[in-house]
Design a protein around this motif. Structure first.
Motif, PDB file in Angstrom:
ATOM      1  N   ALA A   9       0.848  -1.190   0.000  1.00  0.00           N
ATOM      2  CA  ALA A   9       0.000   0.000   0.000  1.00  0.00           C
ATOM      3  C   ALA A   9       0.888   1.246   0.000  1.00  0.00           C
ATOM      4  N   PRO A  10       0.456   2.319  -0.671  1.00  0.00           N
ATOM      5  CA  PRO A  10       1.240   3.558  -0.662  1.00  0.00           C
ATOM      6  C   PRO A  10       1.286   4.141   0.737  1.00  0.00           C
ATOM      7  N   ALA A  11       2.431   4.656   1.135  1.00  0.00           N
ATOM      8  CA  ALA A  11       2.604   5.187   2.483  1.00  0.00           C
ATOM      9  C   ALA A  11       2.582   6.703   2.461  1.00  0.00           C
ATOM     10  N   ARG A  12       1.993   7.292   3.513  1.00  0.00           N
ATOM     11  CA  ARG A  12       2.001   8.744   3.648  1.00  0.00           C
ATOM     12  C   ARG A  12       3.242   9.239   4.382  1.00  0.00           C
ATOM     13  N   LEU A  13       3.806   8.380   5.229  1.00  0.00           N
ATOM     14  CA  LEU A  13       4.999   8.755   5.985  1.00  0.00           C
ATOM     15  C   LEU A  13       5.828   7.506   6.210  1.00  0.00           C
ATOM     16  N   LEU A  71       7.852  11.705   2.963  1.00  0.00           N
ATOM     17  CA  LEU A  71       6.411  11.789   2.793  1.00  0.00           C
ATOM     18  C   LEU A  71       6.005  11.089   1.511  1.00  0.00           C
ATOM     19  N   GLU A  72       4.692  10.997   1.276  1.00  0.00           N
ATOM     20  CA  GLU A  72       4.200  10.183   0.156  1.00  0.00           C
ATOM     21  C   GLU A  72       4.653  10.684  -1.204  1.00  0.00           C
ATOM     22  N   ASP A  73       4.978  11.976  -1.316  1.00  0.00           N
ATOM     23  CA  ASP A  73       5.468  12.493  -2.596  1.00  0.00           C
ATOM     24  C   ASP A  73       6.982  12.353  -2.733  1.00  0.00           C
ATOM     25  N   GLY A  74       7.601  11.678  -1.757  1.00  0.00           N
ATOM     26  CA  GLY A  74       9.039  11.459  -1.796  1.00  0.00           C
ATOM     27  C   GLY A  74       9.867  12.562  -1.179  1.00  0.00           C
ATOM     28  N   SER A  75       9.217  13.643  -0.713  1.00  0.00           N
ATOM     29  CA  SER A  75       9.974  14.765  -0.159  1.00  0.00           C
ATOM     30  C   SER A  75      10.582  14.393   1.196  1.00  0.00           C
ATOM     31  N   CYS A 163      -6.267  18.109  16.301  1.00  0.00           N
ATOM     32  CA  CYS A 163      -5.452  17.397  15.319  1.00  0.00           C
ATOM     33  C   CYS A 163      -6.208  17.217  14.005  1.00  0.00           C
ATOM     34  N   LEU A 164      -7.481  16.863  14.101  1.00  0.00           N
ATOM     35  CA  LEU A 164      -8.270  16.652  12.893  1.00  0.00           C
ATOM     36  C   LEU A 164      -8.452  17.955  12.120  1.00  0.00           C
ATOM     37  N   ALA A 165      -8.620  19.061  12.836  1.00  0.00           N
ATOM     38  CA  ALA A 165      -8.738  20.363  12.178  1.00  0.00           C
ATOM     39  C   ALA A 165      -7.465  20.730  11.430  1.00  0.00           C
ATOM     40  N   GLN A 166      -6.346  20.198  11.874  1.00  0.00           N
ATOM     41  CA  GLN A 166      -5.072  20.479  11.201  1.00  0.00           C
ATOM     42  C   GLN A 166      -5.039  19.875   9.806  1.00  0.00           C
ATOM     43  N   ASP A 167      -5.855  18.828   9.573  1.00  0.00           N
ATOM     44  CA  ASP A 167      -6.134  18.316   8.232  1.00  0.00           C
ATOM     45  C   ASP A 167      -4.870  17.882   7.496  1.00  0.00           C
ATOM     46  N   THR A 168      -4.088  17.013   8.141  1.00  0.00           N
ATOM     47  CA  THR A 168      -2.827  16.603   7.536  1.00  0.00           C
ATOM     48  C   THR A 168      -2.870  15.255   6.836  1.00  0.00           C
ATOM     49  N   GLY A 169      -3.700  14.356   7.296  1.00  0.00           N
ATOM     50  CA  GLY A 169      -3.713  13.006   6.739  1.00  0.00           C
ATOM     51  C   GLY A 169      -2.797  12.046   7.452  1.00  0.00           C
ATOM     52  N   VAL A 170      -1.908  12.565   8.337  1.00  0.00           N
ATOM     53  CA  VAL A 170      -1.039  11.717   9.157  1.00  0.00           C
ATOM     54  C   VAL A 170      -1.181  12.164  10.605  1.00  0.00           C
ATOM     55  N   LEU A 171      -1.495  11.231  11.488  1.00  0.00           N
ATOM     56  CA  LEU A 171      -1.675  11.540  12.899  1.00  0.00           C
ATOM     57  C   LEU A 171      -0.777  10.636  13.729  1.00  0.00           C
TER      58      LEU A 171
END
Length: 277
Positions: A9-13, A71-75, A163-171
């Motif tokens: 599965a693709p990873a976000r972090l 991160l998921e974009d490789g950065s 945390c949810l309001a921060q809207d990052t996708g990684v918690l």
């Protein structure tokens, strides 16, 4: 030998081969962690095994001595500016001072700080996301209450909303059930599961309680003396043999009818003694 689960599965972090130390003493030694959307990854292990340090390293609260965080974009997450990183990754740490004289709505609004300009402008979606976060976490009815009036469990929900309001996708969560009574522990773990299942959040959480980890996590990373001992599903990682060797106390593992694991640390005085490990 480490148990490795192969889930393409693709990873976000992703933290790879991370090593970290305090005062010249190595605490994390070549450990890796991979967080994917819609899944909960639990870090478990004895005290001093490096769980929180590994989490703090990928959260950039502790500078690793070696390794990469991407991160998921490789950065390179370690090279990003503070605000840009905070738009990608959220951390709920153990130590959070409770602000006095502010409302629940104000505290949840703190989660929008990475998106605001110098004079609190530039965040057109902020109000909507704050309301959404309060609704999802069940704190909307107490929006105008002061946070210093809340119980520990209610306050923990407010921090989740922030945390949810921060809207990052990684918690990232460091022992979120610590110091909570049983009811609030269950509520917090249900909320963690909901954030992954219903909001596609990639969650990494440090837990002391093995049964909680088995119940909530899709993926478990067991650490011992700073290194990853095993990584995979709960049933792959949490075997009696592996847990006994890592915690250095006899631990029995039982699989219940619904497939959920239950563990028991076996003391000298009672084989049925249930010890929080």
């Amino acid at each position: 030998m480490a148990v490795v689960s192969t889930t393409p599965a693709p990873a976000r972090l992703v933290g790879t081969d991370l090593s970290a130390s305090y005062d010249g003493r190595t605490v994390v030694d070549g450990a890796s962690i991979r967080l994917v959307p819609g899944a909960v990854t639990a870090l478990i292990g004895p005290n001093g095994s490096g769980k929180s340090t590994l989490l703090r390293s990928v959260a950039r609260l502790h500078q690793p001595d070696a390794g990469q965080v991407r991160l998921e974009d490789g950065s390179d997450a370690l090279a990003l500016g503070a605000k840009e990183f905070a738009r990608r990754v959220t951390l709920l740490s153990q130590s959070r001072p409770t602000p006095g004289g502010v409302s629940v709505r104000d505290v949840v609004g703190y989660g929008r700080h990475p998106y605001r300009g110098r004079f609190r402008g530039g965040d057109p979606d902020g109000a909507r996301l704050v309301e959404h976060a309060m609704t999802v976490t069940g704190v909307a009815p107490m929006a105008e209450r002061g946070v210093d009036e809340l119980s520990g469990g209610e306050l923990q929900r407010v921090w989740f909303a922030t945390c949810l309001a921060q809207d990052t996708g990684v918690l990232l969560l460091d022992e979120p059930t610590n110091h909570l009574d049983l009811r609030y522990q269950v509520e917090v773990l249900d909320l963690v599961r909901d954030l992954a299942d219903e909001h596609d959040v990639a969650v990494g959480v440090v837990l002391h309680d093995l049964d909680q980890a088995a119940a909530v996590a899709d993926h478990v990373v067991l650490l011992g003396r700073g290194a990853v001992v095993a990584s995979g599903t709960a049933s792959e990682v949490m075997t009696a043999e592996t847990l006994t060797a890592t915690y250095q106390i006899p631990i029995e593992v039982e699989t219940l009818a619904d497939g959920v694991l239950r563990t028991r640390a076996v003391g000298r005085h009672s084989r049925r003694a249930r010890v929080g490990v």
